[in-house]
Design a protein around this motif. Structure first.
Motif, PDB file in Angstrom:
ATOM      1  N   LYS A 139     -10.872   3.076  -2.639  1.00  0.00           N
ATOM      2  CA  LYS A 139     -11.663   1.837  -2.130  1.00  0.00           C
ATOM      3  C   LYS A 139     -11.065   0.409  -1.964  1.00  0.00           C
ATOM      4  O   LYS A 139     -11.412  -0.377  -1.265  1.00  0.00           O
ATOM      5  CB  LYS A 139     -12.685   1.488  -3.404  1.00  0.00           C
ATOM      6  N   LYS A 140      -9.934   0.504  -2.548  1.00  0.00           N
ATOM      7  CA  LYS A 140      -8.900  -0.789  -2.197  1.00  0.00           C
ATOM      8  C   LYS A 140      -7.790  -0.477  -1.258  1.00  0.00           C
ATOM      9  O   LYS A 140      -6.912  -0.903  -0.759  1.00  0.00           O
ATOM     10  CB  LYS A 140      -7.909  -1.145  -3.468  1.00  0.00           C
ATOM     11  N   LYS A 141      -8.283   0.649  -0.102  1.00  0.00           N
ATOM     12  CA  LYS A 141      -7.309   0.930   0.882  1.00  0.00           C
ATOM     13  C   LYS A 141      -5.934   1.129   0.498  1.00  0.00           C
ATOM     14  O   LYS A 141      -5.066   0.706   1.228  1.00  0.00           O
ATOM     15  CB  LYS A 141      -7.258   0.050   2.045  1.00  0.00           C
ATOM     16  N   SER A 168       0.886  -1.259  -0.048  1.00  0.00           N
ATOM     17  CA  SER A 168      -0.006   0.043   0.007  1.00  0.00           C
ATOM     18  C   SER A 168       0.746   1.222  -0.033  1.00  0.00           C
ATOM     19  O   SER A 168       2.016   1.182   0.481  1.00  0.00           O
ATOM     20  CB  SER A 168      -1.081   0.060   1.174  1.00  0.00           C
ATOM     21  N   ARG A 200      -1.783   7.588   1.288  1.00  0.00           N
ATOM     22  CA  ARG A 200      -3.252   8.197   0.617  1.00  0.00           C
ATOM     23  C   ARG A 200      -2.973   9.743   0.247  1.00  0.00           C
ATOM     24  O   ARG A 200      -3.243  10.146  -0.883  1.00  0.00           O
ATOM     25  CB  ARG A 200      -4.468   7.942   1.686  1.00  0.00           C
ATOM     26  N   ARG A 203      -4.109   0.020  -1.894  1.00  0.00           N
ATOM     27  CA  ARG A 203      -3.289  -1.248  -2.124  1.00  0.00           C
ATOM     28  C   ARG A 203      -3.140  -1.227  -3.630  1.00  0.00           C
ATOM     29  O   ARG A 203      -4.074  -0.805  -4.311  1.00  0.00           O
ATOM     30  CB  ARG A 203      -3.822  -2.666  -1.394  1.00  0.00           C
TER      31      ARG A 203
END
Length: 575
Positions: free
Chosen positions: A534-536, A201, A204, A538
């Protein structure tokens, strides 16, 4: 790549090969000056008054290579944009063997791509790195300014050449947008597909910041293309987007660093209070902890690693780069400790003004003051060479006036990057005329891929082997790099072009495909911006597969239009 030239090559066979190479170039240059074949005169006269607006249109109407040779000699629109006239070489020398002509031009295209990247890596980036140290720039400021300039130099100078020198603004727009699309979609998609199963990840806030700034820049560029004209003030406003990005990044990193330091201080005080250790220094005879044994072993392994023998590929690259190594080495001052050479430094300071004069006069050929310029520049170079000889030592680079030397190296590396980019753009435009393909398509594909190949290799390697940190660095480069190229790489040429038209406005070349490229590019960015959170955050294979599908869909659509398989621009007739 600079290591390819670190050891001199004294092989007789290599010297013979280089001499043959130069002899071949000289033969091509003088052979292209022969008189045209008499059979082509009448057909050429019939086309001279035709309504063909482009060089490729006139060439397509001719059948034999004699007529094409005469046509490219007589039409100014088929003139060379660089130092070598590729159309004359192809049609007048290789007219009877076009396969050999295609092979020669393809090899030279590879050589120019290599020289453009090698000049940036061996001269341009080291001078920027030394300047950042002398100017005491922070790592963040150096990364978003000088490092981005070093990585984006090929795109920047190719764009400047296309706008100012070649009068093909659509070529520059397509090359920059094509590179940004390739990196932000294909490279990011490849990274996600390769490491999608590792649960890696990224941060953000950094991701959203870079993507949003790139989207804002693309929206402003789309507005400029839609209007079809740009003033000097709007071009400066567009250029300031990157300044806002640098300021926003600096403030956010400063606040984040301040917060992190405060948290570390609080945690440190709590830990020390629990351990009963004073806040100042060490207790008694305690010493700072030594470096881990594993780190020492790694250093020993690095120092004891035997030098590898040069591979066949490295020798081949040395042969390719050697003809242009000496001209660059003797005109670009290099003040690094491991590369310092007093004779080369003296010669470079003496020849550099003459090379700058040649670059200036090549843009204003036919001026009666050219001889005066060369005499003045030669005199200045002689004075600078004498000063360099009197103020330098053989053993180490100059410590006094180091900033002046670094600025000189930076200026000359910029000059060489510009010269090679100019020749590369000229060759691609000539190839477009030879194959009957729009130069903008070659800029969107060949030039964009060539300039972005380094990003593909470097970013994928860092992401694949670097874990979370490597993925973060790679993804940041995949969006910050296109942001720099889109804003600076197009903003600087727009400012130069609009300033030349001041108080008027600069007319953007009409190309309906530019908005299409912008649309696909923004779709790719929006896809990543929506799916990644939405995929945190990743790097999922769904993200990578979508980006690759978007890019391949765009490429297929463009290639179908180029080869006439799809014509969506044809007007619909209502029955």
């Amino acid at each position: 790549m600079a290591s390819l030239f670190s050891s001199p090559l004294s092989s007789r066979s290599l010297s013979l090969l280089i001499n043959l190479f130069f002899s071949f170039l000289i033969f091509l240059h003088f052979s292209s000056q022969d008189s045209p074949h008499p059979k082509s005169i009448r057909k050429l006269n019939s086309l001279a008054g035709g309504d063909s607006d482009s060089c490729s249109g006139g060439l397509a109407a001719l059948d034999d290579h004699f007529s094409k040779c005469s046509y490219v000699r007589s039409q100014s629109k088929c003139g060379s944009q660089g130092y070598i006239d590729y159309l004359k070489i192809f049609f007048c020398i290789f007219g009877q063997s076009p396969v050999l002509g295609h092979l020669v031009l393809s090899i030279w295209l590879f050589v120019l791509f290599y020289l453009l990247g090698d000049t940036a890596a061996s001269y341009f980036c080291p001078s920027l790195d030394s300047l950042s140290k002398v100017l005491k720039l922070s790592p963040t400021m150096a990364g978003v300014t000088l490092l981005s300039l070093g990585n984006g130099a090929p795109d920047l100078f190719s764009s400047i050449v296309s706008f100012t020198r070649s009068n093909n603004g659509d070529f520059g727009l397509n090359s920059v947008l094509g590179g940004a699309f390739f990196v932000s979609s294909f490279v990011v998609g490849t990274i996600c597909m390769l490491i999608g199963s590792r649960d890696v990840s990224i941060d953000r806030n950094s991701f959203i910041r870079d993507v949003v700034f790139l989207l804002v820049a693309l929206c402003c560029l789309g507005l400029i293309i839609s209007v079809g004209r740009v003033s000097i003030w709007f071009a400066l406003c567009y250029l300031s987007i990157y300044l806002l990005y640098v300021g926003f990044l600096s403030v956010s990193l400063f606040l984040e660093r301040k917060k992190r330091i405060s948290n570390q201080i609080l945690r440190g005080r709590e830990d020390l209070a629990e351990m009963g250790v004073p806040l100042l220094g060490y207790v008694g005879d305690e010493k700072p902890p030594e470096k881990p044994a594993q780190e020492q072993e790694i250093k020993i392994l690095i120092l004891d690693t035997p030098k590898r023998k040069p591979s066949c590929f490295s020798v081949l690259m040395s042969i390719v780069g050697l003809p242009l190594y000496l001209p660059r080495r003797l005109t670009i001052p290099v003040v690094r400790e491991e590369k310092w050479s007093r004779p080369c430094a003296v010669v470079s300071t003496a020849i550099a003004p003459v090379l700058l004069t040649e670059l200036y006069c090549s843009h204003y050929s036919g001026s009666s003051r050219n001889l005066i310029f060369y005499v003045v520049s030669g005199s200045i170079g002689l004075i600078l060479g004498i000063l360099a000889y009197l103020t330098t030592e053989k053993s180490h680079p100059p410590k006094k006036f180091s900033l002046v030397w670094l600025l000189g190296g930076f200026t000359m590396s910029v000059t060489w990057t510009y010269i090679i980019a100019q020749e590369l753009v000229s060759l691609l435009i000539s190839l477009g005329n030879i194959f009957g393909i729009s130069p903008s398509v070659l800029g969107l594909t060949v030039l964009a891929w060539g300039n972005s190949l380094g990003d593909l290799i470097a970013n994928v390697t860092v992401a694949f082997h670097g874990g979370n940190d490597g993925a973060q660095i790679a993804l940041s480069g995949c969006y910050a790099g296109p942001l720099f190229n889109t804003v600076i790489g197009l903003g600087v040429p727009l400012v130069i072009s609009s300033l030349a038209e001041y108080p008027g406005v600069y007319i953007i070349p009409s190309d309906n495909s530019l908005l299409e490229t912008l649309g696909f590019l923004m779709v790719g960015l929006l896809w990543a911006l929506v799916i990644m959170p939405k995929k945190k955050m990743r790097l999922d294979r769904l993200v990578g597969g979508g980006l690759l599908a978007i890019y391949l869909c765009f490429l297929s659509l463009r290639m179908a239009r180029v080869f006439g398989l799809l014509d969506i621009d044809r007007p619909v007739v209502n029955l």
